[in-house]
Enzyme design. Structure first.
Site, PDB file in Angstrom:
ATOM      1  N   GLU A   1       5.391  -5.825   7.678  1.00  0.00           N
ATOM      2  CA  GLU A   1       4.753  -4.726   8.418  1.00  0.00           C
ATOM      3  C   GLU A   1       5.395  -4.409   9.765  1.00  0.00           C
ATOM      4  O   GLU A   1       5.377  -3.246  10.204  1.00  0.00           O
ATOM      5  CB  GLU A   1       3.258  -5.036   8.609  1.00  0.00           C
ATOM      6  CG  GLU A   1       2.411  -4.857   7.365  1.00  0.00           C
ATOM      7  CD  GLU A   1       2.580  -5.984   6.354  1.00  0.00           C
ATOM      8  OE1 GLU A   1       2.095  -5.837   5.221  1.00  0.00           O
ATOM      9  OE2 GLU A   1       3.205  -7.023   6.688  1.00  0.00           O
TER      10      GLU A   1
ATOM     11  N   GLY B   1       0.344  -5.228   0.547  1.00  0.00           N
ATOM     12  CA  GLY B   1      -0.853  -5.185  -0.283  1.00  0.00           C
ATOM     13  C   GLY B   1      -0.717  -5.952  -1.580  1.00  0.00           C
ATOM     14  O   GLY B   1      -1.713  -6.427  -2.141  1.00  0.00           O
TER      15      GLY B   1
ATOM     16  N   ASP C   1      -1.608  -7.508   7.274  1.00  0.00           N
ATOM     17  CA  ASP C   1      -3.036  -7.373   6.990  1.00  0.00           C
ATOM     18  C   ASP C   1      -3.317  -7.986   5.622  1.00  0.00           C
ATOM     19  O   ASP C   1      -2.655  -8.936   5.228  1.00  0.00           O
ATOM     20  CB  ASP C   1      -3.466  -5.898   7.086  1.00  0.00           C
ATOM     21  CG  ASP C   1      -2.819  -5.007   6.026  1.00  0.00           C
ATOM     22  OD1 ASP C   1      -1.740  -5.361   5.507  1.00  0.00           O
ATOM     23  OD2 ASP C   1      -3.391  -3.943   5.717  1.00  0.00           O
TER      24      ASP C   1
ATOM     25  N   GLY D   1       0.820  -1.206   0.000  1.00  0.00           N
ATOM     26  CA  GLY D   1       0.000   0.000   0.000  1.00  0.00           C
ATOM     27  C   GLY D   1       0.853   1.254   0.000  1.00  0.00           C
ATOM     28  O   GLY D   1       2.058   1.216   0.268  1.00  0.00           O
TER      29      GLY D   1
END
Length: 344
Positions: free
Chosen positions: A136, A113, A144, A65
């Site tokens: 992350e 992502g 995520d 992301g």
């Protein structure tokens, strides 16, 4: 349709191309919307038999992301990141349930992502250039995009190791951990893309698939499973330092550089994900964790250190594992406003 996602049809294949090569195809909110719209169009077009996802440029599919935007939103106390994650996680679930073959070319860098856009697909292709990771904890965040679902289901405790360390793996290890299905030389990708326009997806991929060169994780299973079976992050570190394996000690040093809060929340998230029945349930959990992380200091600080100032010297708060309490961890799993509904 944003020009950051190019959509075209060749034969009976719909091509979805992430087109931000200078940003390593980093994913933003308009791109999520464009991908979702393209999937809707392809799903309802009887002439389309296969959806194909890949990245523009030579460096990789997607580095994750747009974390600069998340950094700015978190500093401002905004809600843009929550809206992005809401739609991104719904897209991840849609990819996992997509009714037509969804072929993801995981060539080069595939992180965060990018894993969410590819590793939930039905046919996931890696190459000798693939570097797949959920990094992350390095930025004070928690895996995520369904990453905790995927990693919680990897053999033994390999997924826990990857979630906590953020280690990037190659083709064989991505296959071992359930993040990819097939390997082929990167030089074969143009031929695969051409074949997908005229052949059934499974047949086209099988024509080019080759065994991947040996990975690293299979040989490390013994110490990984033994060390990560410990109850807490502190105990995991002790086992890594005491087990007498050089790679384990190097892993301990890696963990000591990560956000203490992110490590403890990540361990809890992976363990909870293992007990949840569906990807959608895990994505709701991840949405809670992600949104609650926005209000915590380590996410902004981690992105500052890695991406904004690039000094690679984050000042975590708290700085020590012992200072991160059970209550601190539980706070990340509290329900939040606007949780995604996967009913439609």
């Amino acid at each position: 349709m944003t020009q950051d996602v190019l959509v075209r049809t060749e034969g009976h294949a719909a091509h979805l191309v992430l087109n931000r090569p200078r940003a390593l195809n980093a994913l933003d909110h308009p791109m999520v919307g464009a991908l979702d719209a393209a999937l809707s169009a392809a799903e309802h077009d009887p002439a389309i038999a296969t959806v194909l996802l890949y990245g523009a440029g030579e460096r990789g599919l997607c580095a994750g992301g747009d974390i600069r935007a998340i950094h700015d939103d978190a500093k401002a106390g905004g809600r843009a990141s929550a809206a992005f994650w809401h739609d991104e996680y719904r897209l991840n679930a849609r990819i996992a349930r997509y009714p037509k073959p969804y072929v993801a070319l995981m060539d080069g860098i595939v992180m965060g992502g990018g894993v969410g856009l590819s590793a939930h697909g039905s046919l996931r292709v890696v190459t000798e250039r693939s570097r797949v990771a959920m990094p992350e904890t390095t930025i004070g965040f928690v895996p995520d995009v369904g990453g905790t679902y995927l990693l919680s289901r990897a053999p033994g405790l390999l997924g826990t190791h990857l979630a906590l360390t953020g280690t990037a793996v190659g083709a064989a290890d991505a296959q071992l951990c359930g993040l990819a299905d097939h390997h082929m030389p990167s030089g074969q990708l143009p031929e695969l893309i051409a074949d997908l326009s005229r052949l059934p997806a499974e047949e086209a991929v099988a024509r080019h698939a080759r065994p991947a060169p040996e990975g690293e994780l299979a040989a490390a299973r013994e110490w990984i499973d033994a060390c990560y079976a410990a109850e807490t992050v502190e105990e995991i570190l002790e086992r890594l330092l005491d087990c007498g394996v050089a790679a384990a000690k190097e892993t301990a040093v890696t963990l000591q550089s990560k956000s203490p809060t992110a490590l403890k929340v990540t361990l809890e998230a992976v363990r909870r994900a293992r007990e949840l029945d569906s990807l959608e349930e895990v994505l709701v959990q991840e949405f809670r964790v992600s949104c609650n992380a926005l209000g915590m200091p380590d996410l902004v600080e981690g992105i500052r250190a890695q991406v904004i100032d690039k000094d690679r010297s984050p000042r975590w708060s708290p700085a020590d594992l012992a200072a991160v309490t059970r209550a601190d961890v539980e706070r990340f799993f509290a329900p939040v406003e606007g949780e995604p509904n996967f009913g439609g």
